[in-house]
Design an enzyme around this catalytic site. Structure first.
Site, mmCIF file in Angstrom:
data_model
loop_
_atom_site.group_PDB
_atom_site.id
_atom_site.type_symbol
_atom_site.label_atom_id
_atom_site.label_comp_id
_atom_site.label_asym_id
_atom_site.label_seq_id
_atom_site.Cartn_x
_atom_site.Cartn_y
_atom_site.Cartn_z
ATOM 1 N N GLU A 108 133.096 56.285 -7.763
ATOM 2 C CA GLU A 108 134.169 55.307 -7.899
ATOM 3 C C GLU A 108 134.316 54.496 -6.623
ATOM 4 O O GLU A 108 134.008 54.975 -5.534
ATOM 5 C CB GLU A 108 135.497 56.023 -8.191
ATOM 6 C CG GLU A 108 135.490 56.707 -9.548
ATOM 7 C CD GLU A 108 136.818 57.357 -9.914
ATOM 8 O OE1 GLU A 108 137.299 57.089 -11.015
ATOM 9 O OE2 GLU A 108 137.361 58.128 -9.103
ATOM 10 N N CYS A 124 137.222 50.394 -0.730
ATOM 11 C CA CYS A 124 136.985 51.796 -0.396
ATOM 12 C C CYS A 124 135.727 52.221 -1.161
ATOM 13 O O CYS A 124 135.708 52.184 -2.396
ATOM 14 C CB CYS A 124 138.217 52.601 -0.830
ATOM 15 S SG CYS A 124 138.071 54.355 -0.527
ATOM 16 N N CYS A 131 131.066 65.620 -3.354
ATOM 17 C CA CYS A 131 131.165 65.876 -1.916
ATOM 18 C C CYS A 131 130.967 67.357 -1.674
ATOM 19 O O CYS A 131 131.421 68.187 -2.474
ATOM 20 C CB CYS A 131 132.539 65.438 -1.391
ATOM 21 S SG CYS A 131 132.708 65.599 0.409
ATOM 22 N N CYS A 135 137.132 70.395 0.821
ATOM 23 C CA CYS A 135 138.522 70.456 1.290
ATOM 24 C C CYS A 135 139.408 70.745 0.077
ATOM 25 O O CYS A 135 139.345 70.027 -0.928
ATOM 26 C CB CYS A 135 138.926 69.142 1.952
ATOM 27 S SG CYS A 135 137.847 68.700 3.328
ATOM 28 N N CYS A 138 141.537 68.011 -1.824
ATOM 29 C CA CYS A 138 140.876 66.762 -2.220
ATOM 30 C C CYS A 138 140.146 66.967 -3.544
ATOM 31 O O CYS A 138 139.365 67.909 -3.700
ATOM 32 C CB CYS A 138 139.894 66.336 -1.134
ATOM 33 S SG CYS A 138 138.901 64.883 -1.587
ATOM 34 N N CYS A 365 143.642 58.091 -1.866
ATOM 35 C CA CYS A 365 142.868 59.014 -1.037
ATOM 36 C C CYS A 365 142.850 60.397 -1.662
ATOM 37 O O CYS A 365 143.907 60.951 -1.980
ATOM 38 C CB CYS A 365 143.498 59.154 0.340
ATOM 39 S SG CYS A 365 143.647 57.633 1.222
HETATM 40 N N1 SAH Z 1 134.804 62.722 3.609
HETATM 41 C C1 SAH Z 1 135.434 61.687 4.371
HETATM 42 C C2 SAH Z 1 135.836 60.451 3.593
HETATM 43 C C3 SAH Z 1 136.536 60.601 2.260
HETATM 44 S S1 SAH Z 1 138.214 61.039 2.164
HETATM 45 C C4 SAH Z 1 136.623 62.260 5.099
HETATM 46 O O1 SAH Z 1 137.066 63.342 4.762
HETATM 47 O O2 SAH Z 1 137.111 61.617 6.017
HETATM 48 C C5 SAH Z 1 139.206 59.798 2.823
HETATM 49 C C6 SAH Z 1 140.511 60.358 3.375
HETATM 50 O O3 SAH Z 1 141.396 60.841 2.335
HETATM 51 C C7 SAH Z 1 140.263 61.544 4.279
HETATM 52 O O4 SAH Z 1 141.051 61.426 5.423
HETATM 53 C C8 SAH Z 1 140.727 62.698 3.408
HETATM 54 O O5 SAH Z 1 141.030 63.833 4.151
HETATM 55 C C9 SAH Z 1 141.925 62.088 2.732
HETATM 56 N N2 SAH Z 1 142.387 62.859 1.578
HETATM 57 C C10 SAH Z 1 141.675 63.707 0.815
HETATM 58 N N3 SAH Z 1 142.443 64.233 -0.152
HETATM 59 C C11 SAH Z 1 143.672 63.697 -0.014
HETATM 60 C C12 SAH Z 1 144.880 63.829 -0.741
HETATM 61 N N4 SAH Z 1 144.959 64.623 -1.805
HETATM 62 N N5 SAH Z 1 145.937 63.125 -0.309
HETATM 63 C C13 SAH Z 1 145.840 62.286 0.748
HETATM 64 N N6 SAH Z 1 144.725 62.111 1.456
HETATM 65 C C14 SAH Z 1 143.642 62.813 1.089
#
Ligand code: SAH
Length: 373
Positions: A108, A124, A131, A135, A138, A365
């Site tokens: 996406e 974005c 991935c 995490c 996420c 995000c």
């Molecule tokens: N893998 C990379 C880029 C993708 S995520 C990274 O982690 O930086 C982009 C951003 O969204 C990251 O800072 C991630 O930690 C954040 N993110 C992930 N899940 C989220 C959520 N549920 N709520 C808010 N931010 C989130």
């Protein structure tokens, strides 16, 4: 689905996407065209069509002889992405697109137009299908890693966005992409080579690339320290965002499993070194999760760790957690968010709460996931 805490740094082997003009630098493009028995300058014509006009339809390439147009377009500009659907919100200024790749993998991207005193258009982009960083807060992390994307597949998302903007499909009139953030699906620094190539294609001036300003591009990472060091040495001029989410190793080990490899201190040292090498102020991303990482003492500890590494090199972007399916976590209470921000500000650290967009279309995000679509 990955087990909790399990990391996937190298994807399982999959078929490669077809080679595309955007995978190649200018010399390699000329060579590829010569290999087809055509004049090398045809490569420059194709570059102009693709990077300056955002065209890949051979019928529109009237400066290329009709007899070779089809072959050149099919071999140099193969179709890499097909739009499956668009979802819109914010009065049509935010659009999430689901793309199908050549092998059925789904990714996406999210296009956002901002008006007001700092008008801009941010895309974005995804850099991997799925991935491997796992995490737990996420949605993408929960689906696991399908595969790396090629440089051209990454660039195609930007070219497609340019077409949508030129065609007036995004509310607010026509326009251009001014910013690209690698904050879609995937860990960009785990797909290092393709991401660096894609950044070059985005930032090289037209017609060899898209001509987007270098400081308009942000690479966001969980903190793959050796790759941050390598990126600093590339001299790309792009911005770096570090997804920290906790200032203490105990909690970060759980929230960002890669922390079991590279600790908070090492990630911050690499971020500081990135600033020193490039002069670009680094952002620290911090998803505020209710009663998990939003304590004032953690804000204070974060401020302390940042100041120990100098002043004026960093700012913090707290993001209220966006809800994801199956997660027990939710965004912080407003008073806790305010206390966290105040603790950082007391230490003189610049803080901007991230305006998150698209949560109603699961486009914010951490909400990008293509499982079960
Ligand atoms: N893998 C990379 C880029 C993708 S995520 C990274 O982690 O930086 C982009 C951003 O969204 C990251 O800072 C991630 O930690 C954040 N993110 C992930 N899940 C989220 C959520 N549920 N709520 C808010 N931010 C989130």
């Amino acid at each position: 689905m990955p087990r909790p805490g399990e990391l996937t740094l190298v994807p399982a082997r999959r078929g490669k996407p077809p080679r595309h003009l955007a995978d190649l630098d200018v010399d390699a493009r000329r060579q590829a065209v010569a290999d087809l028995g055509e004049q090398p300058f045809r490569a420059d014509q194709l570059s102009r069509h693709y990077f300056a006009r955002h065209v890949n339809d051979p019928a529109q390439m009237t400066d290329v002889p009709a007899a070779v147009r089809e072959t050149l377009a099919a071999t140099m500009l193969p179709t890499l992405t097909t739009a499956v659907r668009h979802l819109e919100t914010d009065g049509g200024t935010t659009r999430k697109t689901l793309w199908r790749l050549f092998d059925g993998a789904l990714v996406e991207s999210v296009l956002m137009r901002y008006t007001g005193d700092r008008p801009r258009v941010t895309l974005c982009v995804s850099s991997q299908a799925g991935c491997g960083m796992n995490c737990p807060f996420c949605a993408t992390g929960q689906q696991g890693l399908t595969r790396n994307m090629s440089a051209a597949e990454i660039v195609e998302q930007v070219v497609a966005a340019e077409r949508m903007l030129a065609d007036g499909e995004i509310a607010g009139g026509t326009g251009r992409v001014t910013n690209v953030v690698f904050m879609g699906m995937g860990e960009p620094l785990a797909n290092y080579k393709a991401v660096v190539t894609a950044v070059r294609r985005m930032t090289d001036p037209a017609p060899s690339g898209l001509g987007i300003g270098r400081r308009g591009v942000t690479v966001s990472t969980v903190g793959l320290v050796p790759a941050i060091d390598k990126l600093a040495a590339e001299n790309l001029g792009v911005r770096l965002a570090l997804s920290l989410h906790a200032p203490d190793d105990e909690l970060r080990d759980e929230l960002v499993p890669v922390n079991t490899r590279w600790k908070v201190g090492e990630a911050l040292d690499a971020a500081r070194a990135y600033f020193e090498k490039t002069g670009r102020r680094v952002s620290i991303e911090y998803a505020l999760i209710r009663e998990i990482n939003d304590h004032a003492w953690r804000g204070d500890l974060l401020g302390k760790l940042l100041n120990e590494r100098g002043r004026g090199w960093v700012h913090v972007n707290p993001i209220p957690l966006n809800p994801t399916p199956g997660s027990k976590w939710t965004a912080s209470k407003p008073e806790d968010e305010a206390a966290f921000v105040a603790a950082l500000e007391e230490r003189g650290v610049p803080v901007t709460i991230r305006d998150t967009r698209g949560s109603d279309i699961d486009g914010a995000c951490g909400q990008l996931a293509t499982v079960g679509d």
